[in-house]
Design an enzyme around this catalytic site. Structure first.
Site, PDB file in Angstrom:
ATOM      1  N   CYS A 189       0.817  -1.225   0.000  1.00 29.95           N
ATOM      2  CA  CYS A 189       0.000   0.000   0.000  1.00 29.95           C
ATOM      3  C   CYS A 189       0.843   1.264   0.000  1.00 29.95           C
ATOM      4  CB  CYS A 189      -0.924  -0.003   1.213  1.00 29.95           C
ATOM      5  SG  CYS A 189      -2.002  -1.421   1.197  1.00 29.95           S
ATOM      6  N   HIS A 204      -4.201   6.948   2.085  1.00 34.51           N
ATOM      7  CA  HIS A 204      -4.430   5.624   1.500  1.00 34.51           C
ATOM      8  C   HIS A 204      -5.834   5.165   1.874  1.00 34.51           C
ATOM      9  CE1 HIS A 204      -4.049   1.477   0.446  1.00 34.51           C
ATOM     10  NE2 HIS A 204      -3.996   1.048   1.699  1.00 34.51           N
ATOM     11  N   ASN A 258     -10.068  -0.936  -1.705  1.00 33.20           N
ATOM     12  CA  ASN A 258      -8.638  -0.767  -1.451  1.00 33.20           C
ATOM     13  C   ASN A 258      -7.869  -1.377  -2.618  1.00 33.20           C
ATOM     14  OD1 ASN A 258      -6.000  -0.936  -0.580  1.00 33.20           O
ATOM     15  ND2 ASN A 258      -6.485  -1.764   1.441  1.00 33.20           N
TER      16      ASN A 258
END
Ligand code: UT7
Length: 330
Positions: A113, A255, A285
């Site tokens: 990520c 994020h 995500n």
């Protein structure tokens, strides 16, 4: 030393949408649970054979077009991904070929990520050092290729897609560009979010396939705790050492892992929610893809404009985390 800025952004997501209602038919879950616990309503899923390099090339061509830069003038391509087309060659090489960037070199970065933020930092260094004029930084993941769609705790979160940024030097009178960053890893958290097999530790075998070890393993609660602590901590440290507070930030782009992680970070940073970019409802995500997709959403909504002070934040597998400050470049 030259100053680096983001000159343009391009994104790409697969056409197919997987809604929470679709997931209800696949695992024991509900739209209500997913929305309440994560903020996600849908995610995009790659078609069979649609790869990370396909989406990366699509996004890159859009970004180059927006920047007015020809593929022939790209010096370096950095691809942040944990879902490369293949273990080798690097996806950056496949993208270089697909877009016809004849003189570019490139490499992949595997830091989940945090990938896009770390890759932007690396790309900016090549501009600041004067080594290059045009750097393409890509954050794309096809998470559906490594997700177990029988694991309800994990499969509801992730989606596919991402984007690319063109990084160049600023004009001499331009007040925009990269300002500062704090990045941090803590490998003691590695086991809590990992893909156990297929590497040198557990090479692929019938046993690893039978045990479903080629899918993402996540201990959600542990990752959640790390994320809610680390994201505001790094942001606060970065703001403080630049003599700033959350009040000074025009746009916060975190994020997109879980809406509750984002809102918790905002509360701790005293960041008004209207300054925060949130698009997790639409894309889920996408790992390395969330930040370029969020940048694009913010521009489309008129939330992000040239000269805005932007705070980026990320947290994910590794554990890895980062925060970055920049004056937005276009
Ligand atoms: O970007 C990479 C980094 N990753 C993250 O940041 C993810 C961080 N973690 C999370 O976002 C959350 O931990 C999850 C969304 C993964 C899980 O949410 P949670 O609120 O932590 O749920 P939980 O695992 O504590 O589970 C709560 C309950 C459990 O039932 P019991 O034991 O209380 O009866 C689970 O079995 O919810 C159940 N559950 C579900 N129920 C319906 C877990 N997943 C689901 C589901 N649908 N999909």
């Amino acid at each position: 030393m030259a100053k680096a800025k983001v000159k343009s952004i391009g994104t790409a997501v697969p056409a197919k949408i997987l809604s929470n209602f679709d997931l209800e038919k696949m695992v024991e879950t509900s739209n209500e649970w997913i929305v309440e616990r994560t903020g996600i309503h849908q995610r995009h899923i790659a078609a069979h054979g649609q790869t990370t390099s396909d989406l990366s090339a699509e996004a890159t061509l859009r970004a180059l077009d927006a920047a007015g830069v020809s593929p022939a003038d790209v010096d370096l391509i950095i691809v942040a991904t944990i879902t490369p087309d293949m273990q080798l060659p690097a996806t950056a090489c496949l993208v270089q070929d697909k877009i016809g960037a004849k003189k570019a070199w490139g490499f992949d970065m595997s830091i989940a990520c945090s990938g896009f933020l770390y890759a932007m930092q690396v790309g900016a260094q090549f501009i600041q050092s004067g080594a290059h004029k045009n750097v393409v930084v890509i954050g794309v993941d096809v998470m559906s290729s490594i997700i177990d769609y029988t694991d309800r705790q994990t499969c509801i979160i992730f989606g596919d897609g991402g984007g690319a940024a063109v990084i160049t030097a600023t004009e001499s009178d331009d007040e925009v560009g990269f300002i500062d960053f704090i990045h941090e890893v803590d490998g003691s958290g590695g086991e809590f979010l990992c893909l156990p097999a297929g590497g040198s530790k557990l090479p692929t075998s019938h046993e690893t396939v039978d045990k479903r070890l080629h899918f993402v393993h996540q201990e959600g609660k542990v990752v959640f705790k790390y994320a809610t602590r680390k994201m505001p901590e790094l942001c606060s440290r970065l703001l403080e050492r630049n003599g700033l507070t959350g009040e000074d930030v025009d746009v916060f782009i975190p994020h997109q892992a879980n809406l509750r992680i984002i809102t918790s970070a905002c509360e701790r940073l005293k960041m008004p929610i209207e300054r925060v970019v949130i698009n997790i409802d639409e894309f889920g995500n996408t790992t390395a893809g969330t930040l370029p997709l969020a940048i694009e959403s913010a521009i489309a909504k008129g939330q992000l404009k040239k000269g805005d002070l932007v705070l980026f934040a990320t947290v994910g597998a590794g554990f890895s985390a980062g925060a970055m400050l920049m004056r937005w470049g276009f």
